[in-house]
Design an enzyme around this catalytic site. Structure first.
Site, PDB file in Angstrom:
ATOM      1  CD  GLU A 109      41.414  37.066  39.707  1.00 31.13           C
ATOM      2  OE1 GLU A 109      41.070  36.435  40.734  1.00 31.13           O
ATOM      3  OE2 GLU A 109      42.213  38.011  39.726  1.00 31.13           O
ATOM      4  CD  GLU A 129      38.175  39.686  42.946  1.00 30.12           C
ATOM      5  OE1 GLU A 129      37.367  40.383  42.281  1.00 30.12           O
ATOM      6  OE2 GLU A 129      38.690  38.649  42.502  1.00 30.12           O
TER       7      GLU A 129
END
Ligand code: 3HC
Ligand code: NAI
Length: 708
Positions: A109, A129
């Site tokens: 990210e 995740e």
């Protein structure tokens, strides 16, 4: 790292700034790193002469993402990192990420917020995740689809599997691949962008529309989420990615924030995060000093080429080690060669292995009839029949035949490792290696530390197990070690409930309602009632069972009647193909056994009773193992059950489940069943450790023995 040392620094190469994250071992984005990143960006702002910025990480990898340990801290939020990413992206000077190793979660990210990405060949990039029951929380669900499109983004985020640099380039996730160090290429790129002076490519501003392919991918993602309600992150991912394509940036960002916080607090994510650390903790401080030097293992010998021996041989051949597989029965060797060939052929047919790789692996396994072929091996694992006299005889031979310094391991599932060790004449070299079937597939390995096992031997086996992809849980010597000993109390209560009047269907449904893939009756029918019954009979013969004539009478009776489970068409159930159907004969048998043993039958045995009697017994036995020092920590027990016994990962294992249920409630339940059922055989005696933790408001999963 000293507390005052910065984890992020700003240097320069001429007029290009280099921002370095240095936070071993994997540069996780802890609150400290986020703070230091902010300070470095402040400095970059002050140094206006710098025309661009390269962002890199030191060590073996770029960044493994958010600091998972920090997620449990009160007040944790990805908001501070997200604000920095926004600032990085919105800046007027180009920022280029130089990527290597693994670029995961918050690490990716971070890279997505840069204006360009350069990756070293071999870099792996992903948003894993979901494996922690989460969705990306630093705008990954919003930026990734804008860069690679909705279908690819959904695939990456819902599967959690990383892309290799080449695939990432093709997908538009990285802009350049470098051979070796990515920093020089990133500096070139940063310079070129600064010189070009054109508008910067800000990921959040890239257009994203919802075409047919994207709609189809979303429909599939929603369907998958409906099929797997135990993974709430899946639906959240689909909703957030849809929002990226259909809503203004701010609303998508807000939805991701709410969804992330919701998932972070969810029970499945707590369980999966617990297992993340639990699996990495196993084998640590396993006995003896951590400094004990491991022995080198290049050549592995396996004695006994049956079901287990073959799987063990493949497990090591797959990892590139040479293997010698010995069996005294020529027919067994022949069967083993054929079975091994079939496994590799199937892997080729499924596209998992190239024909050359399959041949190479198969070629690493040599077979022999004579155990002297094992003389030069560094580690020899015996997997002959489960018979103590035979194992001791074989151990004595191995003690003589194997070279000094070779490790001698036994794959026994129930026998006393110390008695086998003693027979070798060199017990310090002996260790238990309890593989699970099929041994080349199942990740769990129980490493059994004998009373005299040398620390270096233990260390070698733990290290080797990790290298070949196993999760090595170290335990002490006792009947059944961790997994089978606990499974025994679970089966004990299953059988008592059957005799008292519950049906196999009721028991399985109650347990499956917790999220377990299969209840105990279907499980034993599949594994083989004969296998289970033989173990009970054997243990009875050795005087290892409680003096309870009603102990596990159902499986013994089924065994005597030839009802060996699925393979014989009947066991606890009767079978049409693989379909388990209720069987009147089992109910009649249980009623007959109740009468013979004077056990009262009851009409209505509820789900709660079934769950409590099976699960609380399991937890209590786990706590006893901890109290006795057989298991080193509660989280090891959870790894045994999730990696080897099909306990659902989203429940975190029995000890984590107990913590979530409440230890006080477990203790009260055990006391209640002691009163209701009587406690003549100590079945319901509460483990002192469990009692103490429940009284003190402690948690099992956090417990470690004093001095650990
Ligand atoms: N947070 C905290 N600690 C981490 C971590 C993380 N993200 N990733 C790894 N670690 C720790 C491990 O616990 C281990 O610590 P230990 O030595 O004290 O046991 C150490 O780093 C080394 O890890 P491994 O033993 O796993 O080392 P490997 O070299 O085998 O693997 C890896 C490296 C591939 C990076 C692997 O550790 C991994 O997959 N890490 C998790 C990646 C992940 O899930 N990232 C997403 C995090 S959530 C997130 O980013 C949320 C964001 O969207 C807001
Ligand atoms: P198996 O019956 O399939 O194979 C045993 C093999 O040992 C046979 O091929 C036999 O010929 C060979 N053998 C017997 N005596 C020998 C000797 N003196 N020298 C060389 N070879 C000899 O048995 P299986 O299922 O593979 O089990 C082996 C061991 O693994 C047992 O200790 C068992 O408890 C343990 N185990 C079994 C598991 C399973 O699911 N089958 C799981 C975990 C452990």
């Amino acid at each position: 790292m000293p507390p005052d040392q910065l984890t992020v620094t700003l240097d320069a190469d001429g007029d290009i700034g280099i921002l370095t994250i240095d936070h071993p071992p994997v540069n996780a984005l802890s609150p400290t790193v986020v703070r230091d990143l902010g300070a470095s960006l402040d400095e970059f702002d002050r140094r206006g002469a710098l025309r661009a910025l390269v962002l890199r990480c030191t060590g073996r990898t770029f960044c493994a993402g958010g600091d998972i340990a920090a997620f449990d801290e009160p007040g944790f939020s990805p908001a501070p990192l997200n604000a920095l990413l926004e600032r990085l992206e919105a800046g007027h000077r180009p920022v280029v990420a130089a990527l290597h190793g693994t670029v995961l979660g918050g690490g990716l990210e971070l890279a997505l917020a840069c204006h360009a990405r350069v990756a070293a060949r071999g870099t792996r990039l992903g948003l894993p995740e979901v494996r922690l029951g989460l969705l990306p929380g630093s705008l990954g669900t919003q930026r990734l689809p804008r860069l690679v499109g909705v279908p690819r983004a959904l695939q990456m985020i819902t599967r959690g599997e990383p892309l290799e640099a080449g695939e990432a380039l093709a997908a538009g996730l990285v802009d350049t691949i470098s051979d070796g160090d990515p920093v020089p290429a990133a500096l070139d790129r940063a310079r070129a962008l600064a010189e070009a002076g054109g508008p910067l490519r800000r990921t959040r501003l890239l257009p994203l529309a919802l075409g047919d392919e994207a709609r189809q991918a979303l429909a599939q993602a929603y369907e998958q989420a409906r099929d797997r309600p135990q993974e709430p992150a899946l639906e959240a991912i689909a909703r957030c990615v849809e929002a990226a394509a259909t809503m203004p940036w701010e609303r998508g960002a807000e939805l991701e924030r709410e969804s992330f916080e919701h998932c972070l607090r969810s029970a499945p994510s707590r369980a999966l995060r617990h297992l993340f650390f639990a699996e990495r903790r196993v084998g640590r401080r396993a006995g003896g000093p951590e400094s004990a030097a491991a022995r080198a293992v290049r050549h592995v010998g396996v004695l006994g080429a049956g079901t287990m021996g073959r799987g063990i041989a493949m497990c090591f051949a797959d990892a590139g080690l040479d293997v010698t597989l010995v069996d005294t029965a020529p027919a067994a060797l022949e069967r083993a060669r054929a079975a091994i060939g079939q496994v590799y052929e199937a892997a080729v047919a499924r596209g998992r292995l190239t024909p050359d790789a399959a041949l190479e692996r198969q070629g690493r396994i040599r077979t022999a009839r004579d155990d002297t072929a094992l003389a030069g091996c560094d580690l020899v694992i015996e997997a002959v029949f489960e018979d103590l006299a035979l194992k001791r005889e074989v151990a004595a031979r191995l003690g003589r035949v194997c070279r000094p310094g070779a490790i001698l391991a036994t794959n026994t599932s129930t026998l006393d490792v110390d008695r086998i060790a003693e027979a070798t004449g060199r017990p310090a070299d002996v260790v238990g290696m309890h593989f699970f079937s099929p041994a080349h597939v199942m990740r769990l390995l129980e490493v059994v530390r004998g009373a005299r096992t040398d620390a270096a031997v233990l260390r070698t086996v733990v290290q080797l197990a990790r290298e070949v992809g196993k999760v090595p849980v170290v335990c002490g010597v006792c009947w059944g070690f961790i997994g089978n000993r606990m499974a025994e109390v679970y089966m004990r209560e299953t059988e008592f409930l059957l005799v008292e009047g519950a049906t196999p269907g009721q028991i399985d449904a109650a347990i499956e309602s917790l999220g377990m893939a299969m209840g105990p009756c279907r499980m034993l029918d599949m594994a083989g009632v004969d296998v289970g019954a033989r173990t009970v009979i054997e243990r009875d013969r050795d005087g290892g069972l409680p003096a309870d004539p009603a102990y596990r009478i159902v499986c013994r009776a089924l065994f005597e009647r030839g009802r060996h489970g699925q393979k014989t068409g009947s066991g606890y159930y009767r079978y049409e193909g693989r379909r388990a159907l209720p069987d009147e004969a089992t109910l009649a048998l249980c009623a007959e056994l109740a009468q013979r043993h004077g056990i009262a039958r009851r009409q209505a045995i509820g789900t709660r009773e079934i769950v409590e009697r099976l699960m609380f017994s399991l937890v209590n036995e786990g706590a006893r193992l901890l109290g006795e020092g057989i298991a080193a920590r509660a989280s090891d027990i959870d790894v045994v059950w999730t990696a080897g016994f099909g306990f659902p990962r989203h429940l975190g294992g029995p000890m984590h489940w107990a913590d979530e249920t409440g230890l006080e409630q477990v203790v009260q339940g055990l006391n209640r069943w002691a009163a209701a059922r009587g406690n003549a055989h100590g079945y319901w005696s509460v483990s002192p450790l469990l009692r103490a933790l429940a009284q003190g408001g402690g948690r099992l999963a956090r417990w470690e023995p004093p001095g650990a």
